[in-house]
Design an enzyme around this catalytic site. Structure first.
Site, short mmCIF file in Angstrom:
data_model
loop_
_atom_site.label_atom_id
_atom_site.label_comp_id
_atom_site.label_asym_id
_atom_site.label_seq_id
_atom_site.Cartn_x
_atom_site.Cartn_y
_atom_site.Cartn_z
N LYS A 126 3.37 -3.80 -8.81
CA LYS A 126 3.65 -3.03 -7.58
C LYS A 126 4.86 -2.15 -7.86
CE LYS A 126 2.14 -2.62 -3.30
NZ LYS A 126 0.78 -2.76 -2.76
N GLY A 165 -2.09 3.87 -4.41
CA GLY A 165 -1.27 4.16 -3.23
C GLY A 165 -0.94 2.88 -2.45
N ASP A 166 -0.09 3.04 -1.48
CA ASP A 166 0.23 1.97 -0.51
C ASP A 166 0.88 2.71 0.67
OD1 ASP A 166 0.40 -1.07 -0.10
OD2 ASP A 166 2.47 -0.52 0.28
#
Ligand code: NDP
Length: 443
Positions: A126, A165-166
């Site tokens: 992440k 993406g996030d």
């Protein structure tokens, strides 16, 4: 024998002031340690858990960029490469002002288990930045993304680490990031997922997390011989996950009565329709304006959606958005199923309340795995130079969610017949990663 309390103390000592990371580790090891002591005692000497809780690599870097008034801005970028036992690191990039190492380590840790559950060969990672995209111009976003990638490029690669993406990172940002990577490396490769469909992206990727969430909820109801027809659903968030979750819930016959954002909750007693969702999409963050057009709706500034009576609650906004009191309120109002579209939206206290009330509680690492699953399918398409149809990707997404549901049943079914989905997901993900780590020696 591994001792739960000692292990949590050990993690806390090594990661002081990282409350979100500790919360995520605790939530997992509470299920895993008893299972491991009973079934895999040799993992204690191999220190599998200690290794799982230690990122393989953490990169932190300066991101300097020029805003529209030619003022220099300085942000901090990160990439947490948590575990690559079953494949290249994979996990999103989050751009939001509250991003810090604790949040990214919790997300990366969760991602390891989630990615293992998809059955695809992807490890967990992440990343992101404390950059706030809200209110920035397209040019500012582009300059930030280019500066961010100018450092990140040396740590990632199609076979090494494939970010997506996030929160705060959608197709626009992925485009700017990809453009800069390609320029530096002179290489058009599947180094990021979430790309546009006309330049290497997969069909159904934007929809995947929300659709997958509903496929998972449909499995839960199918298991008890019911379906979603006529069920009332409360959703939080009004972003990518929330929007497509609402769309699929409506398509499956449910009535969606709320959406929300950080300013408050939009409630529609008649339920949203496809047409109403299309209209909300045009409002951006001003979802309160919806009430001017639709008299069946009301906007509740500063409030969360969990006060409204529903059968199913789908938290799809952010971490720790649903606390113990919210959980009690949902149960008092007859809610029977909570499935997490966001990552760790329920606090530990809320989860205890759900389990005590024998509510079906589907954790994010199982229920929202559809997004990363289709990202994994995007990587497959890129590596063979093909693009699959929407129908093919959707069919595969559905099969993956059904498979995750089966894994949860296998490891989470209790003697009483109650399905502890959290336990099922934790153990199911753990077994796969731990076995790979054991095979690969002490690294
Ligand atoms: P978006 O940025 O598209 O949307 C986030 C939404 O949540 C926005 O409506 C935002 O409102 C709202 N929100 C954020 N913080 C708060 C808050 N503190 N209180 C109330 N509302 C808030 O993000 P995504 O939809 O992509 O992601 C949502 C969640 O799902 C995250 O936890 C993410 O990690 C997780 N997730 C996303 C996946 C994906 O494929 N996108 C995959 C798996 C998990 P506002 O605009 O006002 O801030």
């Amino acid at each position: 024998m591994l001792n739960l309390k000692n292990f949590i103390n050990y993690v806390e000592k090594r990661n002081p002031n990282e409350s979100e990371f500790l919360q995520a580790v605790t939530e997992v090891v509470e299920d895993i340690i008893p299972f491991l002591n009973e079934n895999y005692p040799e993992y204690e000497t191999l220190k599998i858990l200690e290794r799982l809780a230690e990122p393989e690599r953490v990169v932190s870097f300066r991101v300097a960029w020029l805003d529209d008034s030619n003022t220099v801005q300085v942000n901090r970028g990160y990439r947490v490469q948590m575990n690559s036992a079953i494949g290249p690191y994979k996990g999103g990039l989050r751009f939001a002002p509250d991003v810090n190492l604790s949040i990214l380590k919790f997300l990366a840790f969760e991602q390891v288990f989630k990615n293992a559950l998809t059955s695809l060969p992807i490890g967990g990672g992440k990343g992101g930045s404390d950059f706030d995209p809200k209110g920035k111009s397209d040019n500012e976003i582009m300059r930030f993304c280019q500066s961010f990638m100018t450092e990140l490029y040396r740590h990632i690669g199609a076979e090494t680490d494939v970010p997506a993406g996030d929160i705060g990172v959608g197709t626009r940002e992925i485009g700017f990031l990809f453009g800069q990577y390609k320029r530096i490396q002179n290489n058009f490769t599947g180094v990021l997922t979430g790309k546009g469909v006309n330049w290497g992206g997969s069909y159904i990727r934007p929809e995947a997390t929300g659709y997958g969430l509903l496929y998972f909820v449909a499995c839960i109801y199918d298991y008890i011989d019911q379906n979603l027809e006529g069920k009332t659903v409360c959703i939080s968030g009004a972003g990518n996950v929330a929007f497509y979750a609402a769309e699929k819930a409506i398509a499956l016959g449910a009535k969606v009565i709320t959406l929300s954002n950080s300013s408050g909750t939009l409630y529609d007693e008649d339920g949203f329709t496809h047409e109403k969702l299309t209209y909300i999409a045009t409002l951006g963050r001003n979802i309160d304006k919806f009430t001017e057009k639709y008299k069946s709706s009301s906007f509740h500034a500063g409030e969360k959606p969990w006060q409204f009576k529903c059968d199913i609650a789908l938290p799809c906004a952010t971490q720790n958005e649903l606390n113990g009191d919210d959980a009690k309120k949902l149960i008092e109002n007859g809610c029977k199923c909570v499935a997490e579209g966001a990552n760790m939206p329920s606090t530990a206290e809320a989860i205890t309340v759900f389990h005590a009330a024998k509510v079906f509680f589907a954790p994010g690492k199982a229920a929202n795995a559809g997004g990363v699953a289709v990202s994994g399918l995007e990587m497959s398409q890129n590596s063979i130079g093909q693009q699959w149809t929407s129908a093919k990707v959707d069919t595969r997404l559905k099969a993956i969610m059904e498979n995750i549901h089966k894994t949860c049943l296998r490891y989470g079914k209790e003697e009483s017949g109650y399905i502890n989905y959290l336990k099922g997901a934790n153990i199911g993900g753990f077994v796969k990663v731990a076995e790979a780590m054991k095979s690969q020696g002490i690294v």
